[in-house]
Design an enzyme around this catalytic site. Sequence first.
Site, PDB file in Angstrom:
ATOM      1  N   HIS A 221      24.993  13.625 133.766  1.00 26.28           N
ATOM      2  CA  HIS A 221      24.399  15.022 133.590  1.00 26.28           C
ATOM      3  C   HIS A 221      22.835  14.958 133.861  1.00 26.28           C
ATOM      4  O   HIS A 221      22.395  13.789 134.217  1.00 26.28           O
ATOM      5  CB  HIS A 221      24.636  15.641 132.197  1.00 26.28           C
ATOM      6  CG  HIS A 221      23.689  14.836 130.966  1.00 26.28           C
ATOM      7  ND1 HIS A 221      23.549  15.616 129.646  1.00 26.28           N
ATOM      8  CD2 HIS A 221      22.973  13.805 131.075  1.00 26.28           C
ATOM      9  CE1 HIS A 221      23.015  15.069 129.242  1.00 26.28           C
ATOM     10  NE2 HIS A 221      22.346  13.679 129.823  1.00 26.28           N
TER      11      HIS A 221
ATOM     12  N   CYS B  17      16.324  12.381 130.639  1.00 24.48           N
ATOM     13  CA  CYS B  17      17.563  13.150 130.730  1.00 24.48           C
ATOM     14  C   CYS B  17      17.077  14.270 131.871  1.00 24.48           C
ATOM     15  O   CYS B  17      18.126  14.853 132.123  1.00 24.48           O
ATOM     16  CB  CYS B  17      17.910  13.927 129.489  1.00 24.48           C
ATOM     17  SG  CYS B  17      19.292  12.576 128.681  1.00 24.48           S
TER      18      CYS B  17
ATOM     19  N   HIS C 276      21.949  10.822 135.703  1.00 22.24           N
ATOM     20  CA  HIS C 276      22.216   9.635 134.928  1.00 22.24           C
ATOM     21  C   HIS C 276      23.478   9.939 134.066  1.00 22.24           C
ATOM     22  O   HIS C 276      24.123  10.894 133.638  1.00 22.24           O
ATOM     23  CB  HIS C 276      20.832   9.392 133.967  1.00 22.24           C
ATOM     24  CG  HIS C 276      20.946  10.566 132.931  1.00 22.24           C
ATOM     25  ND1 HIS C 276      20.284  11.481 132.989  1.00 22.24           N
ATOM     26  CD2 HIS C 276      21.217  10.372 131.614  1.00 22.24           C
ATOM     27  CE1 HIS C 276      20.169  12.358 131.921  1.00 22.24           C
ATOM     28  NE2 HIS C 276      20.913  11.539 131.164  1.00 22.24           N
TER      29      HIS C 276
ATOM     30  N   HIS D  75      26.018   8.646 130.815  1.00 20.90           N
ATOM     31  CA  HIS D  75      26.291   8.177 129.419  1.00 20.90           C
ATOM     32  C   HIS D  75      27.730   7.698 129.175  1.00 20.90           C
ATOM     33  O   HIS D  75      28.439   8.518 129.738  1.00 20.90           O
ATOM     34  CB  HIS D  75      25.874   9.599 128.368  1.00 20.90           C
ATOM     35  CG  HIS D  75      24.487   9.738 128.408  1.00 20.90           C
ATOM     36  ND1 HIS D  75      23.433   9.136 127.593  1.00 20.90           N
ATOM     37  CD2 HIS D  75      23.965  10.939 128.847  1.00 20.90           C
ATOM     38  CE1 HIS D  75      22.449   9.888 128.053  1.00 20.90           C
ATOM     39  NE2 HIS D  75      22.508  10.895 128.520  1.00 20.90           N
TER      40      HIS D  75
ATOM     41  N   ASP E 241      35.870  13.012 131.869  1.00 20.56           N
ATOM     42  CA  ASP E 241      35.832  11.574 132.294  1.00 20.56           C
ATOM     43  C   ASP E 241      35.257  11.585 133.780  1.00 20.56           C
ATOM     44  O   ASP E 241      35.895  12.040 134.683  1.00 20.56           O
ATOM     45  CB  ASP E 241      36.835  10.861 131.899  1.00 20.56           C
ATOM     46  CG  ASP E 241      36.460   9.359 131.866  1.00 20.56           C
ATOM     47  OD1 ASP E 241      35.605   8.968 131.599  1.00 20.56           O
ATOM     48  OD2 ASP E 241      37.644   8.603 132.521  1.00 20.56           O
ATOM     49  N   HIS E 242      34.122  10.660 133.849  1.00 19.31           N
ATOM     50  CA  HIS E 242      33.638  10.463 135.183  1.00 19.31           C
ATOM     51  C   HIS E 242      33.366  11.792 135.962  1.00 19.31           C
ATOM     52  O   HIS E 242      33.418  11.701 137.647  1.00 19.31           O
ATOM     53  CB  HIS E 242      34.750   9.437 136.007  1.00 19.31           C
ATOM     54  CG  HIS E 242      34.923   8.222 135.752  1.00 19.31           C
ATOM     55  ND1 HIS E 242      35.104   7.531 134.458  1.00 19.31           N
ATOM     56  CD2 HIS E 242      34.164   7.044 136.390  1.00 19.31           C
ATOM     57  CE1 HIS E 242      35.009   6.544 134.389  1.00 19.31           C
ATOM     58  NE2 HIS E 242      34.532   6.052 135.470  1.00 19.31           N
TER      59      HIS E 242
ATOM     60  N   GLU F  81      25.927  10.042 122.186  1.00 18.74           N
ATOM     61  CA  GLU F  81      25.608   9.701 123.376  1.00 18.74           C
ATOM     62  C   GLU F  81      24.948   8.289 123.608  1.00 18.74           C
ATOM     63  O   GLU F  81      25.357   7.965 124.832  1.00 18.74           O
ATOM     64  CB  GLU F  81      24.564  10.740 123.738  1.00 18.74           C
ATOM     65  CG  GLU F  81      23.780  10.944 124.906  1.00 18.74           C
ATOM     66  CD  GLU F  81      22.876  11.951 124.989  1.00 18.74           C
ATOM     67  OE1 GLU F  81      23.173  13.044 125.364  1.00 18.74           O
ATOM     68  OE2 GLU F  81      21.638  11.612 124.973  1.00 18.74           O
TER      69      GLU F  81
HETATM   70 NI    NI Z   1      21.244  12.338 129.075  1.00 17.90          NI
END
Ligand code: NI
Length: 135
Positions: free
Chosen positions: A14, A33, A39, A41, A79-80, A124
């Site tokens: 995200h 972020c 990037h 998580h 996911d992914h 996170e």
């Molecule tokens: Ni983030």
Amino acid sequence: MVYLTRKEHFNAAHKLYCNHWTPEKNDAVFGKCANKNWHGHNYELYVTVKGEPNSETGFIMNVKDLSLIIDTHICEVLDHKNLNEDIDWGYPMQPSTENVAIWIWNTLEKHIKDCQLHCVKLQETDKIWVEYFGK
Ligand code: NI
């Protein structure tokens, strides 16, 4: 009342930013972020339901059913994925951990029948998580 928690996991990318802010303000508010090239998580998801044990099974909910609901409606969807680009949340949404937890709650609540959803905890990082208990 008994509380039962199932832990699941998904990875997603995200970026937190506001288009109408300057890059400097985005960096100041969102820190890492706001990185423009995304990037990832490794999210840990804890879903807690509550209820009274069934007189025959002793379960408040079959945990296999709970796991399948979370997998089908949350992990398979997120996911992914890139949470900014790939997901139709149904409304404009900054993909913060807070907002994703609320969306997970709203999505799961429709599918949990035999007991009540109590908490969605979305972690996170090792140091940051949110918990949502509904409105
Ligand atoms: Ni983030």
